[in-house]
Design a protein around this motif. Structure first.
Motif, short mmCIF file in Angstrom:
data_model
loop_
_atom_site.label_atom_id
_atom_site.label_comp_id
_atom_site.label_asym_id
_atom_site.label_seq_id
_atom_site.Cartn_x
_atom_site.Cartn_y
_atom_site.Cartn_z
N LEU A 509 27.60 13.15 -8.16
CA LEU A 509 26.20 13.29 -7.74
C LEU A 509 26.04 13.10 -6.23
CD1 LEU A 509 24.70 11.17 -10.66
CD2 LEU A 509 24.59 13.65 -10.43
N ASP A 536 16.27 12.45 -10.12
CA ASP A 536 17.13 11.94 -11.19
C ASP A 536 17.40 10.44 -11.05
OD1 ASP A 536 18.65 12.09 -8.93
OD2 ASP A 536 20.35 13.12 -9.85
N SER A 693 23.20 19.88 -16.20
CA SER A 693 23.57 18.61 -15.58
C SER A 693 22.43 17.61 -15.69
CB SER A 693 23.91 18.82 -14.10
OG SER A 693 24.95 19.76 -13.95
#
Length: 751
Positions: A509, A536, A693
């Motif tokens: 990430l 996120d 994802s």
């Protein structure tokens, strides 16, 4: 002298004989002496040989057998298959609680922490065990995954004689399937149960015989609770499924009746008078038990902070009827619309609750805090107080933002200025500040969810948190300095395996965690800061939390990693947490020059940690069921959501606006064969290379809401490529790995 001693029987030499004579009309050899004699002999003895050695008469044999059985139950001795009595410590016997898993395997958790991991139990061992059973284990090395294994020697105590289950007729047989999926055994019911229930109803089953070898458990129905979707059934199931004590004993209720509902003048003796000090309670709108009140005033460049906590220990004495029930419960349990309190309501909402404008007995932590937020001097003392106001977080925050005049403005302003300094100190310390999304369910008149709304946290919430943290730190410091045993709230640093997994996930990430093999709270805090604006961030927070150990109660002070404290305990909630009550007793004992004794502090720590997890599990079960029921009316509706997790069987999606998680099966992701690729934290198509994802925004339709499994199934509204997931380049390393992963539940922030 030597001759007389030689002629004295071993039984007469029992150093605890006087104690046994006081307790029993016909005293037996004490437990301690039985163990000492066995150790002195050096080898296991048959029961008859032990009776002969200790001069146990034939008329006493039955009672002696009961004593040995109790010692087996308490893990002091073990009687092997040949009937020989062994000292438990000599054969490394470990007393454990069984933690079952829905997939059939389980773990044996030592009741007294021994510094090692739990013992792994395979499916064969679990066939005759049930979740919650107390067993004796003999360590037996390690399995291929490096986990401790153990040989089950004996079931010492069954977790429960009754279970909550769903009753069915299948192939002419009546059976009951436990609601607790950690119990995988089916229970056979007698043919006479045919007319007792309707197919699929929720029942309480009394277990007549437990599973042995290949023989299943057998039970009988003692109560038909009703249909699965009946109003309030979810809580009734949770109470019984998790074996939550929810009815106070007669001894507890009788003791509570004797406690007056007002403070008597003679109870002021030995207490400081804080009645004129403008202490206030600040809680949520629905709170009913108020166990803390706060006051702050500016003093020079610093502040005086007083945190007054309900003096529950004044009313609840060790081993009395109320204490016995409170200890068993360990904590209050909070369900939507219902609370199972640790203490009877006459205490929790009455004499122990710091209600406004009435006298209440408290234990006060009086602190001096400097301009940098450092706690200097502090002292604990018993006091009598009178709350000057019952305030809510909402009104306090509205007042603090207002320029106008409002009641207690001077005091609230002082509290807020102190909070800012304490919060800055928290950041400097490197403590983590979790930004988890909390929700509140709004119910209709029928007890079902009408809507789900986010809980907005403001600085009034954080203000109280910082005050409580300060008092808890002082309590830990006070007990440690005075070398008094107590339960600390321990939160260990992450272990290496979880750290390595976390670093791999963060790297995918574009993030990194500093600190090498021993990251500090400050390293974690840096990651939290870096993700503050990311869409996120909640999913990344879950990853960070999963890498940490679970906070527990224990006697060893190992500090609190998440809060970045060297010593921490729980002092501020004795109405709803038993460890806090014991901390109050310990502090009082120090102030009086005494010592508060527990039978086993270590065992109490394990028990309180267990009751905390039990309460959390029950609350989550009820919340999941209610959310699933809520989604039954939403089947066919379209929602936007965010990919919040994944496994080899599909995607987990958190739906916008309703804050409920559902699942898209891996076979429903499009016209392709999809595979979970843990090495890139994605699910990817073989042919199209379409990739999903964590954090991807997608649109879904609700397909099913299954109350039996509390699962919401979703389907993609249309074949779509998430905005952050373009086609990847074809792999040059052969077919993508399907991988394996077990869905892990996210831990709460350290407490």
């Amino acid at each position: 002298m030597t001759s007389n001693k030689k002629n004295t029987t071993l039984r007469a030499q029992d150093p605890f004989l006087a104690r046994e004579q006081e307790k029993y009309d016909a005293p037996l050899p004490s437990r301690e002496w039985i163990v000492a004699v066995l150790e002195q002999d050096g080898v296991p003895l048959s029961v008859s040989a032990l009776e002969k050695k200790l001069s146990v008469k034939k008329s006493e044999s039955e009672a002696f057998g009961y004593r040995l059985s109790a010692m087996v139950r308490d893990g002091q001795i073990y009687i092997n298959r040949r009937g020989a009595v062994c000292v438990a410590d000599k054969i490394e016997l470990v007393k454990c609680r069984v933690e079952g898993h829905k997939d059939g395997y389980g773990f044996a958790v030592p009741l007294i922490a021994d510094g090692g991991s739990d013992f792994a139990l395979n499916e064969k061992q679990m066939r005759t065990l049930m979740h919650g059973d107390i067993i004796s284990i003999r360590p037996a090395g390690f399995d291929r995954r490096g986990r401790r294994e153990g040989r089950v020697l004996e079931v010492l105590e069954r977790a429960a004689s009754e279970l909550i289950a769903r009753a069915y007729w299948e192939h002419g047989m009546a059976i009951a399937e436990p609601e607790d999926k950690r119990i995988t055994q089916t229970i056979l019911l007698p043919e006479t149960a045919r007319d007792a229930f309707e197919n699929g109803q929720v029942v309480t089953v009394h277990i007549e015989t437990y599973p042995v070898g290949t023989r299943p458990a057998v039970g009988r129905i003692v109560e038909v609770l009703g249909n699965y979707a009946d109003a309030g059934m979810e809580i009734e199931i949770a109470l019984r499924k998790h074996h939550l004590p929810h009815q106070f004993s007669s001894g507890c209720l009788n003791a509570a009746k004797k406690i007056p509902d007002t403070v008597k003048p003679n109870e002021h003796k030995g207490r400081e008078d804080l009645r004129t000090l403008p202490l206030v309670t600040i809680d949520g709108e629905t709170a009913r038990d108020f166990d803390d009140a706060v006051y702050a005033e500016k003093q020079g460049n610093g502040w005086r902070l007083v945190v007054a906590i309900a003096d529950v220990s004044h009313y609840v004495k060790p081993q009395d009827g109320i204490d016995t029930d409170a200890r068993e419960r360990g904590t209050s349990v909070y369900f939507p619309r219902r609370v199972i309190p640790m203490l009877p309501e006459s205490l929790s909402n009455g004499i122990c609750s710091l209600n406004p404008n009435v006298e209440r007995l408290v234990m006060a932590c009086d602190m001096q805090i400097n301009a940098r937020g450092d706690i200097g001097d502090y002292r604990f003392y018993p006091a009598v107080m009178k709350s000057h106001a019952r305030l809510t977080y909402t009104e306090v925050w509205e007042n603090l933002q207002s320029d106008g005049h409002y009641p207690l403005k001077k005091e609230l302003t002082a509290l807020y200025s102190l909070f800012k300094v304490l919060f800055k100190k928290r950041e400097e310390r490197g403590a983590m500040d979790f930004d988890s999304q909390e929700t509140q369910m709004i119910f209709d008149d029928n007890g079902k969810i009408e809507r789900i709304i986010p809980v907005i946290r403001n600085d009034a919430h954080r203000l109280i948190e910082e005050c409580m943290l300060a008092a808890n730190v002082c309590a830990a410091d006070f007990l440690e300095k005075n070398q008094h045993p107590a339960l600390y709230r321990a939160h260990g640093s992450p272990n290496l395996d979880k750290l390595n997994m976390l670093r791999e996930q963060l790297a995918l990430l574009g993030l990194s965690l500093g600190g090498g093999d021993k990251p500090t709270p400050r390293d974690y805090a840096a990651v939290f800061s870096a993700i503050a604006e990311r869409p996120d961030r909640h999913m990344i927070q879950i990853m960070l939390l999963r890498s940490m150990q679970q906070a527990v109660y224990q006697t060893a002070n190992e500090g609190h990693f998440g809060l970045a404290y060297d010593a921490y305990t729980h002092f501020t909630s004795p109405i709803r947490r038993y460890p806090d009550l014991t901390v109050h007793r310990a502090i009082k004992a120090v102030l009086q020059g005494k010592k508060y004794q527990e039978k086993s502090w270590d065992e109490l720590g394990v028990h309180c940690s267990f009751t905390e997890r039990r309460a959390d599990d029950a609350s989550r079960d009820v919340e999941r069921w209610l959310k699933t029921y809520y989604m039954r009316d939403k089947i066919g509706e379209v929602f936007t959501g965010v990919v919040s997790g994944m496994a080899n069987f599909g995607l987990f999606v958190t739906l916008d606006d309703v804050y409920i998680e559902g699942m898209i099966h891996i076979s429903d992701l499009g016209q392709d064969y999809f595979h979970y690729r843990p090495e890139i934290l994605a699910i990817e198509g073989e042919r199209t290379r379409k990739r999903f994802s964590i954090g991807d925004a997608i649109t879904v339709r609700v397909a099913q809401a299954d109350l039996d499994t509390c699962r919401v199934d979703l389907t993609l509204l249309e074949s779509q490529i998430p905005s952050s997931a373009k086609k990847s380049k074809p792999s040059t390393k052969g077919k993508p790995s399907t991988g394996t992963d077990k869905k892990r539940s996210a831990k709460k922030a350290p407490k």
